[in-house]
Design an enzyme around this catalytic site. Structure first.
Site, short mmCIF file in Angstrom:
data_model
loop_
_atom_site.label_atom_id
_atom_site.label_comp_id
_atom_site.label_asym_id
_atom_site.label_seq_id
_atom_site.Cartn_x
_atom_site.Cartn_y
_atom_site.Cartn_z
N GLU A 271 19.46 -13.44 44.25
CA GLU A 271 19.09 -13.10 45.63
C GLU A 271 20.32 -12.60 46.40
O GLU A 271 20.24 -11.61 47.14
CB GLU A 271 18.48 -14.32 46.33
CG GLU A 271 17.15 -14.74 45.73
CD GLU A 271 16.50 -15.88 46.49
OE1 GLU A 271 15.62 -15.60 47.32
OE2 GLU A 271 16.88 -17.05 46.27
N GLU B 81 13.28 -20.44 39.25
CA GLU B 81 12.60 -21.23 40.29
C GLU B 81 11.32 -21.87 39.76
O GLU B 81 11.00 -23.01 40.09
CB GLU B 81 12.26 -20.33 41.49
CG GLU B 81 13.43 -20.05 42.42
CD GLU B 81 14.33 -18.90 41.96
OE1 GLU B 81 14.19 -18.47 40.79
OE2 GLU B 81 15.17 -18.45 42.74
C1 1HE Z 1 24.93 -27.05 39.59
C2 1HE Z 1 24.11 -25.91 39.53
C3 1HE Z 1 23.17 -25.72 40.57
C4 1HE Z 1 25.41 -25.89 37.83
N1 1HE Z 1 23.09 -26.66 41.53
N2 1HE Z 1 24.82 -27.96 40.57
N3 1HE Z 1 19.65 -22.64 39.53
C5 1HE Z 1 19.43 -23.01 38.27
O1 1HE Z 1 18.40 -23.49 37.90
C6 1HE Z 1 20.62 -22.83 37.34
C7 1HE Z 1 21.16 -24.18 36.96
N4 1HE Z 1 22.42 -24.09 36.22
C8 1HE Z 1 22.50 -23.74 34.92
O2 1HE Z 1 21.53 -23.37 34.29
C9 1HE Z 1 23.83 -23.85 34.28
O3 1HE Z 1 24.65 -24.72 35.06
C10 1HE Z 1 24.59 -22.48 34.13
C11 1HE Z 1 23.91 -21.66 33.03
C12 1HE Z 1 24.63 -21.71 35.42
C13 1HE Z 1 26.06 -22.77 33.71
O4 1HE Z 1 26.09 -23.58 32.55
P1 1HE Z 1 27.45 -24.30 32.12
O5 1HE Z 1 27.20 -24.99 30.81
O6 1HE Z 1 28.58 -23.33 32.19
O7 1HE Z 1 27.75 -25.38 33.29
P2 1HE Z 1 27.04 -26.81 33.53
O8 1HE Z 1 27.72 -27.85 32.70
O9 1HE Z 1 25.57 -26.71 33.43
O10 1HE Z 1 27.38 -27.04 35.08
C14 1HE Z 1 28.69 -27.38 35.52
C15 1HE Z 1 28.52 -28.21 36.78
O11 1HE Z 1 27.89 -27.41 37.78
C16 1HE Z 1 27.60 -29.41 36.58
O12 1HE Z 1 28.03 -30.41 37.46
P3 1HE Z 1 28.94 -31.66 36.96
O13 1HE Z 1 29.22 -32.43 38.17
O14 1HE Z 1 28.10 -32.37 35.93
O15 1HE Z 1 30.17 -31.04 36.32
C17 1HE Z 1 26.25 -28.91 37.04
O16 1HE Z 1 25.40 -29.94 37.47
C18 1HE Z 1 26.69 -28.03 38.21
N5 1HE Z 1 25.71 -27.01 38.51
N6 1HE Z 1 24.44 -25.20 38.43
C19 1HE Z 1 23.90 -27.74 41.53
N7 1HE Z 1 22.38 -24.65 40.61
C20 1HE Z 1 16.99 -20.27 48.29
S1 1HE Z 1 15.99 -20.54 46.99
C21 1HE Z 1 16.93 -20.29 45.53
C22 1HE Z 1 16.31 -21.07 44.43
C23 1HE Z 1 17.21 -21.13 43.23
O17 1HE Z 1 18.32 -20.64 43.22
S2 1HE Z 1 16.53 -21.91 41.89
C24 1HE Z 1 17.73 -21.71 40.64
C25 1HE Z 1 18.69 -22.84 40.60
#
Ligand code: 1HE
Length: 273
Positions: A127, A147
């Site tokens: 977005e 989403e």
């Molecule tokens: C996060 C987020 C997040 C990572 N919110 N904390 N978005 C998603 O559904 C995507 C979710 N994220 C992922 O699928 C993966 O994190 C990634 C593919 C982007 C990256 O993977 P990777 O292996 O490099 O990193 P990781 O180990 O998954 O994440 C590292 C840290 O970032 C980890 O936190 P930690 O404290 O355990 O180290 C994760 O929890 C954190 N993290 N992504 C919060 N999105 C206005 S409406 C919009 C609606 C949306 O955007 S829905 C899509 C949401």
């Protein structure tokens, strides 16, 4: 994404320097705004959305184009899911409207914005990218709208902007099935205009930004503000809007000087690049 800082970059001062989730630097007329929350994959927390809004409202007068990048292995993991848990309905509406205000400031601000995409460009990250004007995608970039899997809907302007890039059918597919486009599929679908190798996105974006910064500001304004609105109008209304916008642009002193320069042989010609 490669992050070699050419020596001409200067850090920002004042308000922009206080935005701790962004790193903002200036190279002449080009401002570089970097999402700087790599430990959370640049997930868009309320604070980060607020800082983006503040940054784009308060760009220096001298800025003529902006390059946006994301620090670390991914451009942006979308909405900060950790913040979503406690929100009620009313807060949800206001939250979405906060995103709209920030991303509107990017799309309909004063200067064009070029964004470099690498790694995850998902959910709210897509977005954000769709609110920018020119998208450069490195080979590592991939695009998704998870989403559906998270029990959400887009809330950052995606339903209005993304179909204008890729069409309703493709966005529907991404959201319903969780399909992920690789870089080339994304470019083919219209999600980015430039494809470059890993590590080359920033240099490409800076070159584009410098060219854009060299245009007459009123021409850039017309492209940013009039084109998308005309696309939403009937042909009859669009042609009228176009006539007004064209007359405004061509009557600026800047336009007159540029035309004079061409007629006197002082301006560049249009050649194949
Ligand atoms: C996060 C987020 C997040 C990572 N919110 N904390 N978005 C998603 O559904 C995507 C979710 N994220 C992922 O699928 C993966 O994190 C990634 C593919 C982007 C990256 O993977 P990777 O292996 O490099 O990193 P990781 O180990 O998954 O994440 C590292 C840290 O970032 C980890 O936190 P930690 O404290 O355990 O180290 C994760 O929890 C954190 N993290 N992504 C919060 N999105 C206005 S409406 C919009 C609606 C949306 O955007 S829905 C899509 C949401």
């Amino acid at each position: 994404m490669s992050d070699v800082r050419p020596p001409e970059f200067e850090p920002s001062s004042g308000l922009l320097a206080q935005l701790d989730l962004l790193r903002i630097e200036h190279a002449g007329p080009v401002t570089h705004v970097r999402l700087s929350r790599p430990a959370k994959r640049n997930a868009l927390s309320d604070a980060l959305i607020g800082q983006l809004h503040t940054a784009f409202v308060n760009l220096p007068e001298t800025t003529r184009a902006v390059v946006v990048t994301g620090e670390g292995e991914h451009f942006c993991a979308g909405l900060d899911l950790a913040e979503l848990m406690e929100r009620d309905v009313g807060e949800g509406v206001l939250h979405s409207r906060m995103w709209h205000a920030a991303f509107d400031q990017i799309q309909f601000g004063r200067v064009p914005v070029i964004v470099v995409l690498h790694g995850a460009v998902v959910g709210g990250g897509l977005e954000l990218a769709s609110a920018c004007h020119v998208r450069v995608a490195e080979a590592s970039a991939y695009f998704g709208l998870p989403e559906g899997q998270r029990g959400l809907f887009v809330g950052g302007g995606g339903s209005a902007r993304i179909p204008r890039l890729m069409g309703v059918a493709r966005m529907t597919d991404l959201m319903l099935t969780g399909r992920v486009y690789d870089r080339d599929e994304g470019v083919q679908a219209g999600l980015a205009q430039y494809a470059v190798a890993d590590g080359e996105g920033f240099a490409k974006a800076m070159a584009l930004a410098r060219r854009i910064a060299g245009n007459a500001p009123m021409s850039n304004f017309a492209v940013m503000h009039a084109l998308p609105r005309i696309a939403d109008q009937s042909q009859e209304q669009g042609l009228f809007t176009e006539a007004l916008m064209a007359a405004v642009a061509e009557s600026t002193p800047d336009a007159k000087e540029r035309l004079r320069a061409f007629l006197e042989g002082r301006a560049s010609k249009v050649v194949k690049s």
